[in-house]
Design a protein around this motif. Structure first.
Motif, mmCIF file in Angstrom:
data_model
loop_
_atom_site.group_PDB
_atom_site.id
_atom_site.type_symbol
_atom_site.label_atom_id
_atom_site.label_comp_id
_atom_site.label_asym_id
_atom_site.label_seq_id
_atom_site.Cartn_x
_atom_site.Cartn_y
_atom_site.Cartn_z
ATOM 1 N N HIS A 187 0.851 -1.192 0.000
ATOM 2 C CA HIS A 187 0.000 0.000 0.000
ATOM 3 C C HIS A 187 0.882 1.236 0.000
ATOM 4 C CE1 HIS A 187 -3.417 -2.534 0.991
ATOM 5 N NE2 HIS A 187 -2.625 -3.144 1.846
ATOM 6 N N HIS A 188 0.585 2.161 -0.875
ATOM 7 C CA HIS A 188 1.318 3.420 -0.917
ATOM 8 C C HIS A 188 0.375 4.517 -1.397
ATOM 9 C CE1 HIS A 188 1.633 2.640 -5.271
ATOM 10 N NE2 HIS A 188 1.950 1.426 -4.908
ATOM 11 N N GLY A 189 0.257 5.537 -0.572
ATOM 12 C CA GLY A 189 -0.641 6.637 -0.921
ATOM 13 C C GLY A 189 -2.061 6.147 -1.145
ATOM 14 N N ARG A 190 -2.593 6.467 -2.308
ATOM 15 C CA ARG A 190 -3.957 6.055 -2.636
ATOM 16 C C ARG A 190 -3.979 4.860 -3.559
ATOM 17 N NH1 ARG A 190 -8.148 10.407 -3.932
ATOM 18 N NH2 ARG A 190 -9.377 8.608 -3.347
ATOM 19 N N GLY A 191 -2.834 4.195 -3.743
ATOM 20 C CA GLY A 191 -2.780 3.055 -4.641
ATOM 21 C C GLY A 191 -2.221 1.815 -3.957
ATOM 22 N N ALA A 192 -2.184 0.741 -4.717
ATOM 23 C CA ALA A 192 -1.646 -0.517 -4.220
ATOM 24 C C ALA A 192 -0.893 -1.202 -5.348
ATOM 25 C CB ALA A 192 -2.767 -1.411 -3.717
#
Length: 88
Positions: A42-47
């Protein structure tokens, strides 16, 4: 343990969380086939979805169970049940 978690993979559909896999990472499996595993970062608003072999996913899940046993977690029965349903 928090409630069950699900993610939608762009190709393989619904995935369910098997166990944590480190900081901001978790292991997920396909909901229906239950033989395709992904390490999800998971990173920021993405995966980011990285496929992984069954034995690697099982190894991470076993490590999670051992950690829960050492910590005498109240969630141990839930993680044990999830492990048994997924890998046995």
């Amino acid at each position: 343990m928090s409630a069950e978690r699900y993610l939608n993979h762009p190709t393989f559909g619904l995935l369910y969380r098997v166990c944590p896999a480190g900081e901001a990472q978790e292991v997920y499996a396909t909901l229906y086939a239950q033989r395709m595993f992904f390490r999800v970062s998971h990173h920021g608003r993405g995966a980011n979805f990285d496929s992984m072999p069954l034995l690697d996913a099982r190894h991470l899940a076993e490590q999670n169970l051992l950690r829960e046993r050492r910590n005498r977690s109240v969630d141990l029965p839930l993680w044990q049940k999830l492990f048994d349903q997924t890998f046995i």
